[in-house]
Write an enzyme that holds these catalytic residues in place. Structure first.
Site, PDB file in Angstrom:
ATOM      1  N   CYS A 231      -1.152  -1.098  -4.567  1.00  0.00           N
ATOM      2  CA  CYS A 231      -2.267  -0.566  -3.746  1.00  0.00           C
ATOM      3  C   CYS A 231      -1.668   0.804  -3.272  1.00  0.00           C
ATOM      4  O   CYS A 231      -0.605   0.885  -3.300  1.00  0.00           O
ATOM      5  CB  CYS A 231      -2.791  -1.359  -2.741  1.00  0.00           C
TER       6      CYS A 231
ATOM      7  N   ASP B 290       0.750  -1.160  -0.050  1.00  0.00           N
ATOM      8  CA  ASP B 290      -0.043   0.003  -0.100  1.00  0.00           C
ATOM      9  C   ASP B 290       0.701   1.326  -0.098  1.00  0.00           C
ATOM     10  O   ASP B 290       2.092   1.426   0.346  1.00  0.00           O
ATOM     11  CB  ASP B 290      -0.899  -0.075   1.239  1.00  0.00           C
TER      12      ASP B 290
ATOM     13  N   ASP C 279     -10.896   1.920  -3.420  1.00  0.00           N
ATOM     14  CA  ASP C 279     -11.394   1.846  -2.229  1.00  0.00           C
ATOM     15  C   ASP C 279     -12.787   1.666  -2.387  1.00  0.00           C
ATOM     16  O   ASP C 279     -13.173   1.199  -1.335  1.00  0.00           O
ATOM     17  CB  ASP C 279     -10.586   2.713  -0.992  1.00  0.00           C
TER      18      ASP C 279
END
Ligand code: DGJ
Length: 752
Positions: free
Chosen positions: A527, A479, A549
């Site tokens: 991500c 992420d 998301d």
């Protein structure tokens, strides 16, 4: 042969199966662009060029006394700077003597077998002998700055790649203020441009508009490719549609700030320039130093946007994605983020694992919150060791217990970031990007580590690889939850600070490369707060990226629609989440959520313990459908059958390359009380073949099929469902009248 040099006419021609790209060295040494379009044979397209004496156009000295030769009207492969071309330029440079000028002339070229690679940067690679490389060297005779233009020709894939290497062969250092990867001129045409804009939780919204007389800029100055704009633009005929008209794509293989500029000039000529973001960019090239730009993937389809997308899908699947999971089926996962957020412990995670195993899910991913002191998104980043309060048994024992339930174990990390509330920051505050004398800008209360620093990367490599070595980890979600600011590195001298943004990305790629090579069996998923780094650069290191998301399937339809223009479904991270949806509060049927998520990598993001028995049954069915349709979804041709907001439903299809089967997916985005009959036309079938409807999901999946009268219902149920490909493609397939919470239907046909 894809690359041909005609010595007599100084023509360089690049052929792919369906396209031709041609350039010519003119009498003054300019490398002029002649043609990019449908495949030619041996034609010399220089007859298209015509020079007029244009008012206020500069004429190069060599052409004197001619007043018709001008860089300002010349279609070029890579422009100079400050020397009479007033359109957007490919390069901006300040020379050692302080002048702002670059003026390139052809020096030589070379045709090489295979595909070039770019040191330190991701780039498309060839499988076997499928590609050739052309390198054309241009030189500024005054400063001795060289521009090597790289062209990679993937003949069978209808893709030409571009990149540039700049070499300072002069005596004095110079400063690059802009260094684009590509410039293409379209001397005539009536063009629309398409780009993909968005925001957090609503990425890649397709926007198409006629190109006016201006410079249209699509870009990001956020240090990431961004939620807001994707590094992919399309130029197409104003009339072009999915199946007709000329369409050109330009996709940057890069994950940082970028800039795509499209200019329609005074004579309706269009220029496309694409490359690194040049805002606050300044790269010093000392004598003998070189600078390689990132790569652009360029593709042309003469018959519309669908074939253009197919070219990108194939290239990304086969020539960008790498590693074990390039081809292997990736496990169907469950991620605990929307199930628990930060509020979990050993016990609750194992409960999810129990339920997931029972449903047939194959991997559990432990998301944010498992490390350091991380009970909210304000603290802990940087401390990559287990949070013993939440997981007293330790990560290894937890992973083993998950494994014992028949599930693989995956883990979330956000290595590029640090919270001030962390052991790492207390020890190394200087590792965060920050401008001297200023407090750094926080975002999600986190700061950005200086990835250009080797010691930072070494720390991250050691701490992350320790986790990967010591625990049975099958998957990593990588992420990155903020845009970058405070672009300053304490490691660099003042005159090099304009290099930080690009050096950050070079450092990131170095780190990602090392980690993925060291752990080849781990599946990595990119991500960045969803889709802020959904780009071909990241796909070189991880074959899938969490797309958004926003898990609301109705929003996802539009997000995945936009994504499909450039990226194959195998790269699109998509999960079934709970209803009502956490981002929008909307309630949709679980069948609909499954149909939408199945057009991506497929997984779940909910607490299975909260599901009804009916929903659990549906999930079991979804998993078996996904497995059944897997190869069709992964490598079939993707067809957009509708555009968002065009009708009361969205439809898309996967068709096997050999025409043997196809899967149509339809979601009723606005169920109708008294609907217009809908006949959705299939695509990509064999006209003469007979197709049987092998299965169609409807009532049993929670939608209510309404017929108005029993005879019609009877006729519908009993009809024999075998049709020719021609009938299905020309007449279409009549959709049932479905009611409910955004019902969906999947129709699978196979050659009879
Ligand atoms: C953003 C991601 O996109 C989410 O899926 C989740 O992993 C959170 N970050 C965790 O902080």
């Amino acid at each position: 042969m894809g690359i041909i040099f005609d010595k007599e006419n100084k023509l360089l021609t690049l052929h792919t199966e369906h396209s031709t790209y041609q350039m010519q060295v003119d009498p003054y040494g300019f490398l002029q662009h002649l043609y990019y379009g449908d495949r030619l044979d041996t034609e010399d397209m220089s007859y298209l060029r015509m020079n007029f004496d244009r008012a206020c156009a500069g004429n190069p000295d060599e052409a004197y006394p001619s007043r018709t030769v001008s860089a300002n009207t010349m279609p070029q492969e890579y422009t100079g700077y400050g020397v009479g071309d007033y359109r957007i330029n490919s390069i901006a440079v300040q020379n050692g003597d302080g002048s702002y000028a670059a003026d390139f002339r052809y020096e030589k070229h070379e045709i090489r077998p295979g595909k070039y690679s770019i040191p330190g940067l991701p780039a498309a690679y060839a499988n076997g002998g499928e590609a050739e490389t052309l390198v054309v060297t241009l030189k500024d005779p005054v400063t001795d700055l060289k521009a090597e233009l790289y062209y990679g020709v993937f003949e069978k894939k209808d893709v030409i790649t571009r990149a540039v290497r700049l070499i300072n062969e002069g005596e004095k250092p110079l400063r690059l203020l802009k260094a684009a990867s590509l410039c293409v001129d379209f001397p005539y045409g009536n063009w629309d441009s398409i780009h993909f804009h968005g925001k957090h939780a609503l990425e890649k919204q397709m926007e198409r508009s006629p190109l006016g007389h201006l410079v249209k800029t699509v870009g990001s100055n956020r240090g990431t490719s961004s939620h807001q704009q994707n590094p992919f633009v399309i130029l197409c005929d104003h009339e072009a549609g999915e199946d007709h008209g000329a369409a050109y794509g330009f996709m940057l293989v890069y994950s940082g700030g970028f800039k795509a500029e499209l200019e329609r000039d005074q004579f309706d000529s269009v220029r496309v320039v694409m490359g690194l973001q040049d805002d606050a960019f300044c790269w010093t090239l000392d004598k003998g130093e070189t600078f390689f730009t990132p790569e652009v993937l360029m593709s042309y389809a003469g018959n519309g946007l669908t074939p253009l997308s197919h070219n990108y899908h194939r290239l990304i699947r086969e020539n960008i994605c790498r590693g074990k999971y390039k081809n292997a089926r990736r496990p169907i996962l469950i991620n605990n983020w929307e199930a628990t957020y930060f509020d979990f412990n050993e016990e609750s995670i194992l409960k999810i694992a129990d339920e997931a195993a029972d449903l047939g899910i194959e991997m559990l991913v432990l998301d944010d919150g498992w490390f350091g002191v991380r009970n909210s998104d304000n603290t802990g980043l940087g401390d990559w060791f287990v949070n013993a309060e939440k997981i007293p048994c330790g990560l290894r024992a937890l992973a083993q217990q998950v494994n014992a339930r028949g599930l693989k174990f995956g883990l979330w990390i956000e290595p590029e970031m640090v919270n001030e509330e962390s052991q790492l920051y207390r020890k190394h505050p200087e590792w965060a990007l920050q401008v001297p004398g200023r407090r750094p800008v926080r975002s999600r209360n986190q700061l950005v580590l200086d990835m250009s620093r080797q010691d930072v990367r070494d720390y991250l490599f050691d701490s992350i690889s320790k986790i990967l070595r010591e625990n049975p980890i099958a998957y990593i979600k990588w992420d990155m939850n903020r845009s970058i600011s405070d672009m300053y590195s304490v490691m660099l001298q003042a005159e090099h600070q304009g290099e930080v943004a690009h050096r950050y990305i070079l450092g990131l790629y170095d780190f990602m490369g090392k980690l993925t090579e060291t752990f080849p069996d781990i599946l990595f998923e990119g991500c960045s707060g969803g889709g802020a780094r959904f780009d071909a650069g990241i796909l070189y290191y991880s074959p899938q990226i969490w797309c958004s998301d926003d898990t609301d399937p109705i929003h996802r339809l539009n997000i995945q629609y936009g994504t499909s223009f450039g990226y194959p479904s195998s790269t699109v991270g998509a999960h079934v989440s709970a209803a009502p949806n956490h981002q929008t509060g909307r309630t949709t049927q679980i069948n609909t959520r499954g149909v939408v998520a199945m057009s991506g990598t497929f997984g779940y993001e909910l607490d299975p313990g909260k599901l009804s028995d009916e929903d659990k049954q549906q999930i079991r069915k979804q998993i078996s459908s996904f497995k059944k349709y897997y190869s069709l979804i992964r490598s079939g041709r993707y067809y957009r059958l509708t555009a968002p907001h065009q009708n009361y439903y969205m439809a898309w299809e996967f068709a096997a390359e050999d025409g043997s089967e196809a899967l149509m997916n339809i979601v009723y985005t606005d169920p109708q009380p008294n609907p217009t009959l809908v006949h959705v036309k299939w695509k990509g079938l064999e006209a003469d073949a007979l197709y049987r409807v092998e299965s169609k999901s409807s009532e049993e999946d929670g939608s209510f099929v309404h017929f108005g009268n029993p005879e019609e219902a009877d006729r519908y149920e009993k009809r024999s469902e075998t049709y020719t490909g021609r009938a299905l493609m020309q007449g279409g397939y009549t959709l049932p009248w479905l009611l409910g919470d955004y019902p969906a239907i999947q129709i699978h046909i196979v050659k009879a």
